[in-house]
Design a protein around this motif. Structure first.
Motif, PDB file in Angstrom:
ATOM      1  N   VAL A  82       0.832  -1.206   0.000  1.00 57.54           N
ATOM      2  CA  VAL A  82       0.000   0.000   0.000  1.00 57.54           C
ATOM      3  C   VAL A  82       0.867   1.256   0.000  1.00 57.54           C
ATOM      4  CG1 VAL A  82      -1.689   1.331   1.321  1.00 57.54           C
ATOM      5  CG2 VAL A  82      -1.950  -1.137   1.106  1.00 57.54           C
ATOM      6  N   LEU A  83       1.945   1.251   0.781  1.00 57.28           N
ATOM      7  CA  LEU A  83       2.839   2.409   0.833  1.00 57.28           C
ATOM      8  C   LEU A  83       3.489   2.670  -0.523  1.00 57.28           C
ATOM      9  CD1 LEU A  83       4.613   1.980   4.294  1.00 57.28           C
ATOM     10  CD2 LEU A  83       3.005   3.779   3.627  1.00 57.28           C
ATOM     11  N   ILE A  84       3.895   1.610  -1.217  1.00 61.24           N
ATOM     12  CA  ILE A  84       4.521   1.773  -2.522  1.00 61.24           C
ATOM     13  C   ILE A  84       3.532   2.365  -3.526  1.00 61.24           C
ATOM     14  CG2 ILE A  84       5.447   0.511  -4.509  1.00 61.24           C
ATOM     15  CD1 ILE A  84       6.811  -1.370  -2.493  1.00 61.24           C
ATOM     16  N   ILE A  85       2.296   1.855  -3.512  1.00 63.52           N
ATOM     17  CA  ILE A  85       1.270   2.393  -4.411  1.00 63.52           C
ATOM     18  C   ILE A  85       1.007   3.864  -4.093  1.00 63.52           C
ATOM     19  CG2 ILE A  85      -1.177   2.255  -5.038  1.00 63.52           C
ATOM     20  CD1 ILE A  85      -0.981  -0.779  -4.578  1.00 63.52           C
ATOM     21  N   LEU A  86       0.879   4.164  -2.804  1.00 66.04           N
ATOM     22  CA  LEU A  86       0.635   5.540  -2.374  1.00 66.04           C
ATOM     23  C   LEU A  86       1.786   6.456  -2.763  1.00 66.04           C
ATOM     24  CD1 LEU A  86      -1.238   7.430  -0.760  1.00 66.04           C
ATOM     25  CD2 LEU A  86       0.036   6.778   1.290  1.00 66.04           C
ATOM     26  N   ALA A  87       3.016   5.961  -2.618  1.00 73.93           N
ATOM     27  CA  ALA A  87       4.192   6.760  -2.967  1.00 73.93           C
ATOM     28  C   ALA A  87       4.237   7.067  -4.466  1.00 73.93           C
ATOM     29  CB  ALA A  87       5.459   6.024  -2.543  1.00 73.93           C
ATOM     30  N   LEU A  88       3.957   6.067  -5.280  1.00 76.44           N
ATOM     31  CA  LEU A  88       3.979   6.264  -6.736  1.00 76.44           C
ATOM     32  C   LEU A  88       2.909   7.252  -7.170  1.00 76.44           C
ATOM     33  CD1 LEU A  88       4.638   2.592  -7.931  1.00 76.44           C
ATOM     34  CD2 LEU A  88       6.274   4.496  -7.795  1.00 76.44           C
ATOM     35  N   ARG A  89       1.739   7.165  -6.553  1.00 83.13           N
ATOM     36  CA  ARG A  89       0.670   8.111  -6.864  1.00 83.13           C
ATOM     37  C   ARG A  89       1.058   9.527  -6.465  1.00 83.13           C
ATOM     38  NH1 ARG A  89      -5.114   6.618  -4.765  1.00 83.13           N
ATOM     39  NH2 ARG A  89      -5.441   8.630  -5.814  1.00 83.13           N
ATOM     40  N   THR A  90       1.703   9.652  -5.300  1.00 81.51           N
ATOM     41  CA  THR A  90       2.133  10.965  -4.822  1.00 81.51           C
ATOM     42  C   THR A  90       3.176  11.574  -5.749  1.00 81.51           C
ATOM     43  OG1 THR A  90       1.705  10.366  -2.508  1.00 81.51           O
ATOM     44  CG2 THR A  90       3.231  12.191  -2.903  1.00 81.51           C
ATOM     45  N   MET A  91       4.150  10.780  -6.158  1.00 80.38           N
ATOM     46  CA  MET A  91       5.224  11.281  -7.017  1.00 80.38           C
ATOM     47  C   MET A  91       4.722  11.602  -8.424  1.00 80.38           C
ATOM     48  SD  MET A  91       8.237   8.679  -5.738  1.00 80.38           S
ATOM     49  CE  MET A  91       9.547   9.432  -6.701  1.00 80.38           C
ATOM     50  N   ALA A  92       3.655  10.923  -8.853  1.00 82.49           N
ATOM     51  CA  ALA A  92       3.125  11.149 -10.196  1.00 82.49           C
ATOM     52  C   ALA A  92       2.037  12.215 -10.229  1.00 82.49           C
ATOM     53  CB  ALA A  92       2.568   9.850 -10.764  1.00 82.49           C
ATOM     54  N   SER A  93       1.625  12.730  -9.054  1.00 86.70           N
ATOM     55  CA  SER A  93       0.532  13.695  -9.008  1.00 86.70           C
ATOM     56  C   SER A  93       0.947  15.002  -9.659  1.00 86.70           C
ATOM     57  CB  SER A  93       0.107  13.948  -7.565  1.00 86.70           C
ATOM     58  OG  SER A  93       1.168  14.509  -6.822  1.00 86.70           O
ATOM     59  N   ARG A  94      -0.039  15.687 -10.213  1.00 85.88           N
ATOM     60  CA  ARG A  94       0.216  16.957 -10.880  1.00 85.88           C
ATOM     61  C   ARG A  94       0.167  18.091  -9.873  1.00 85.88           C
ATOM     62  NH1 ARG A  94      -4.639  16.650 -14.919  1.00 85.88           N
ATOM     63  NH2 ARG A  94      -5.479  15.644 -13.044  1.00 85.88           N
ATOM     64  N   PRO A  95       1.089  19.030  -9.961  1.00 92.66           N
ATOM     65  CA  PRO A  95       1.124  20.130  -9.004  1.00 92.66           C
ATOM     66  C   PRO A  95       0.055  21.176  -9.295  1.00 92.66           C
ATOM     67  CG  PRO A  95       2.832  20.437 -10.645  1.00 92.66           C
ATOM     68  CD  PRO A  95       2.204  19.089 -10.923  1.00 92.66           C
ATOM     69  N   GLY A  96      -0.083  22.107  -8.341  1.00 88.19           N
ATOM     70  CA  GLY A  96      -0.949  23.245  -8.573  1.00 88.19           C
ATOM     71  C   GLY A  96      -2.401  23.002  -8.249  1.00 88.19           C
ATOM     72  N   GLU A  97      -3.275  23.809  -8.840  1.00 91.56           N
ATOM     73  CA  GLU A  97      -4.689  23.775  -8.520  1.00 91.56           C
ATOM     74  C   GLU A  97      -5.349  22.463  -8.912  1.00 91.56           C
ATOM     75  OE1 GLU A  97      -4.535  27.068  -6.510  1.00 91.56           O
ATOM     76  OE2 GLU A  97      -6.411  25.985  -6.820  1.00 91.56           O
ATOM     77  N   ASP A 183       5.951  16.977  -2.889  1.00 91.72           N
ATOM     78  CA  ASP A 183       5.381  15.742  -3.434  1.00 91.72           C
ATOM     79  C   ASP A 183       6.463  14.711  -3.743  1.00 91.72           C
ATOM     80  OD1 ASP A 183       2.749  16.384  -3.239  1.00 91.72           O
ATOM     81  OD2 ASP A 183       2.435  16.825  -5.342  1.00 91.72           O
ATOM     82  N   GLN A 184       7.523  15.176  -4.390  1.00 89.38           N
ATOM     83  CA  GLN A 184       8.593  14.255  -4.779  1.00 89.38           C
ATOM     84  C   GLN A 184       9.343  13.722  -3.557  1.00 89.38           C
ATOM     85  OE1 GLN A 184       9.008  13.169  -8.007  1.00 89.38           O
ATOM     86  NE2 GLN A 184       7.098  14.314  -8.223  1.00 89.38           N
ATOM     87  N   ALA A 185       9.643  14.612  -2.607  1.00 90.10           N
ATOM     88  CA  ALA A 185      10.375  14.195  -1.407  1.00 90.10           C
ATOM     89  C   ALA A 185       9.537  13.251  -0.544  1.00 90.10           C
ATOM     90  CB  ALA A 185      10.791  15.425  -0.600  1.00 90.10           C
ATOM     91  N   ALA A 186       8.272  13.613  -0.327  1.00 88.96           N
ATOM     92  CA  ALA A 186       7.395  12.760   0.480  1.00 88.96           C
ATOM     93  C   ALA A 186       7.176  11.426  -0.212  1.00 88.96           C
ATOM     94  CB  ALA A 186       6.060  13.460   0.721  1.00 88.96           C
ATOM     95  N   GLY A 187       6.952  11.471  -1.519  1.00 85.63           N
ATOM     96  CA  GLY A 187       6.744  10.231  -2.266  1.00 85.63           C
ATOM     97  C   GLY A 187       7.956   9.323  -2.201  1.00 85.63           C
ATOM     98  N   ALA A 188       9.147   9.896  -2.355  1.00 87.10           N
ATOM     99  CA  ALA A 188      10.368   9.091  -2.316  1.00 87.10           C
ATOM    100  C   ALA A 188      10.578   8.472  -0.930  1.00 87.10           C
ATOM    101  CB  ALA A 188      11.570   9.966  -2.690  1.00 87.10           C
ATOM    102  N   ALA A 189      10.309   9.251   0.120  1.00 83.59           N
ATOM    103  CA  ALA A 189      10.488   8.739   1.478  1.00 83.59           C
ATOM    104  C   ALA A 189       9.476   7.639   1.789  1.00 83.59           C
ATOM    105  CB  ALA A 189      10.347   9.878   2.491  1.00 83.59           C
ATOM    106  N   ILE A 190       8.213   7.851   1.402  1.00 83.28           N
ATOM    107  CA  ILE A 190       7.180   6.835   1.623  1.00 83.28           C
ATOM    108  C   ILE A 190       7.511   5.573   0.832  1.00 83.28           C
ATOM    109  CG2 ILE A 190       4.739   6.268   1.278  1.00 83.28           C
ATOM    110  CD1 ILE A 190       4.113   9.230   1.791  1.00 83.28           C
ATOM    111  N   LEU A 191       8.029   5.753  -0.388  1.00 83.81           N
ATOM    112  CA  LEU A 191       8.434   4.622  -1.215  1.00 83.81           C
ATOM    113  C   LEU A 191       9.532   3.818  -0.510  1.00 83.81           C
ATOM    114  CD1 LEU A 191       8.239   3.112  -3.930  1.00 83.81           C
ATOM    115  CD2 LEU A 191       9.985   4.687  -4.822  1.00 83.81           C
ATOM    116  N   ALA A 192      10.469   4.528   0.097  1.00 87.05           N
ATOM    117  CA  ALA A 192      11.551   3.843   0.815  1.00 87.05           C
ATOM    118  C   ALA A 192      11.005   3.029   1.987  1.00 87.05           C
ATOM    119  CB  ALA A 192      12.573   4.868   1.318  1.00 87.05           C
ATOM    120  N   PHE A 193      10.076   3.624   2.740  1.00 87.12           N
ATOM    121  CA  PHE A 193       9.451   2.887   3.846  1.00 87.12           C
ATOM    122  C   PHE A 193       8.738   1.638   3.326  1.00 87.12           C
ATOM    123  CE2 PHE A 193       9.632   6.949   6.297  1.00 87.12           C
ATOM    124  CZ  PHE A 193      10.186   6.454   7.464  1.00 87.12           C
TER     125      PHE A 193
END
Length: 208
Positions: A82-97, A183-193
């Motif tokens: 679940v963490l890996i899926i969540l991390a990939l979604r976070t890193m792939a999310s589009r910024p802004g509004e 997004d990228q930093a949080a996603g990478a850290a969650i991916l590592a966990f």
């Protein structure tokens, strides 16, 4: 009922919740991207899970504790996926509004995911088991166990209120560029966990 149990529970709940982990990163990310309310609701999901494990230990439900500890590899495996899926979604999310509106989770969804991730984190189980045994707080039952459980929830909730308050105050200063970086930093850290949890579960299963 001895109020000392409540105080001990608050201290334990705050201390364990404050440990840096994937839920902290998820809550920070949600607070910045979607607002303080979404981060706080996520934190309350984690606090509920903390109180659940605290209650199991405080009331001396040894069968439930043993079952959870025996099944921690499965929980670790599920949590890692679940963490890996969540991390990939976070890193792939589009910024802004677009992220803030279209990618915003529902409040029940924010609560449920944080609760589920905390419940599937073996470190949560082990932390409470070790703390309660070490402090002689296991199996008090009755009023003492109730106060301990309530205290853990209050302590954990205090941490999430504090964290989201600080991050919420800084949210207005976060630019689009910083949102992408978060997004990228949080996603990478969650991916590592997630990878660590997954590898640990697979290795333990293979050596069993």
């Amino acid at each position: 009922m001895n109020p000392v149990f409540l105080v001990r529970g608050v201290v334990l709940g705050f201390t364990i919740a404050a440990a840096v982990g994937p839920i902290s990163l998820l809550t920070i990310r949600r607070t910045i991207a979607h607002g303080r309310l979404y981060g706080l609701v996520s934190g309350m999901g984690a606090a509920t899970a903390d109180a659940t494990y605290a209650g199991i230990a405080a009331f001396g439900l040894t069968a439930a504790t043993g079952m959870l500890l025996d099944g921690r590899r499965l929980l670790e495996l599920l949590g890692g996926i679940v963490l890996i899926i969540l991390a990939l979604r976070t890193m792939a999310s589009r910024p802004g509004e677009v992220v803030i509106t279209a990618d915003r989770p529902s409040l029940p969804g924010a609560y449920a995911t944080a609760f589920a991730l905390t419940m599937t984190n073996p470190m949560t189980i082990l932390s409470f088991a070790a703390a309660f045994v070490g402090l002689g707080l296991v199996g008090h039952g009755g009023g003492g166990a109730t106060l301990l459980t309530l205290g853990v929830f209050v302590g954990s909730a205090l941490w999430w209120v504090s964290l989201t308050s600080v991050v919420g105050r800084l949210r207005a200063r976060v630019s689009l560029r910083w949102l992408v970086a978060v997004d990228q930093a949080a996603g990478a850290a969650i991916l590592a966990f997630g990878i660590v949890a997954l590898v640990s579960a697979v290795a333990a299963t293979a050596s069993a």
